[in-house]
Design a protein around this motif. Sequence first.
Motif, short mmCIF file in Angstrom:
data_model
loop_
_atom_site.label_atom_id
_atom_site.label_comp_id
_atom_site.label_asym_id
_atom_site.label_seq_id
_atom_site.Cartn_x
_atom_site.Cartn_y
_atom_site.Cartn_z
N HIS A 112 1.69 5.83 -12.22
CA HIS A 112 1.14 4.62 -11.59
C HIS A 112 0.12 4.91 -10.49
O HIS A 112 -0.29 4.00 -9.77
N PRO B 169 -3.64 1.13 -10.51
CA PRO B 169 -4.03 -0.03 -11.33
C PRO B 169 -3.11 -1.25 -11.17
O PRO B 169 -3.58 -2.37 -11.19
N ASP B 170 -1.82 -1.03 -11.04
CA ASP B 170 -0.87 -2.14 -10.93
C ASP B 170 -0.02 -1.92 -9.68
O ASP B 170 0.99 -1.22 -9.70
N THR B 171 -0.44 -2.52 -8.58
CA THR B 171 0.22 -2.29 -7.29
C THR B 171 1.68 -2.78 -7.29
O THR B 171 2.53 -2.17 -6.66
N GLN B 172 1.95 -3.87 -8.01
CA GLN B 172 3.32 -4.39 -8.04
C GLN B 172 4.25 -3.42 -8.77
O GLN B 172 5.36 -3.14 -8.32
N LYS B 173 3.80 -2.89 -9.90
CA LYS B 173 4.59 -1.94 -10.65
C LYS B 173 4.77 -0.65 -9.85
O LYS B 173 5.85 -0.07 -9.81
N PHE B 174 3.70 -0.20 -9.21
CA PHE B 174 3.76 0.99 -8.37
C PHE B 174 4.81 0.81 -7.27
O PHE B 174 5.67 1.67 -7.07
N TRP C 252 4.54 -2.90 -1.41
CA TRP C 252 3.15 -2.45 -1.48
C TRP C 252 2.48 -2.51 -0.10
O TRP C 252 1.78 -1.59 0.29
N HIS D 293 -7.55 -4.06 -3.53
CA HIS D 293 -6.12 -3.78 -3.58
C HIS D 293 -5.79 -2.73 -4.63
O HIS D 293 -4.66 -2.30 -4.75
N LEU D 294 -6.78 -2.25 -5.38
CA LEU D 294 -6.53 -1.28 -6.44
C LEU D 294 -6.96 0.15 -6.10
O LEU D 294 -6.40 1.08 -6.62
#
Length: 82
Positions: free
Chosen positions: A26, A39-44, A58, A75-76
Amino acid sequence: MEDIDAAAPVAPFVQQLFKLVTEGIHITWAADGAALVIPDTQKFAADRCPVYFKHSNWTSFARMLNMYESVSYTHLTLPTKA
């Protein structure tokens, strides 16, 4: 550029960030090597932050990067200090 004392201790956040980026889940380096790309801050935040830090937030992670003089353009992508 400031002189860096190689004998100085490395902050725990920086140690964990190094491990996290080396793991490469991630989070990756941009093609030019000048930025971290998430790429996916929520998943990270949900998947990786709890493994390396005491949170899954995050905003807390981004705040720590900012404390170490990283700047968020979006944010990415979080550029590293040159």
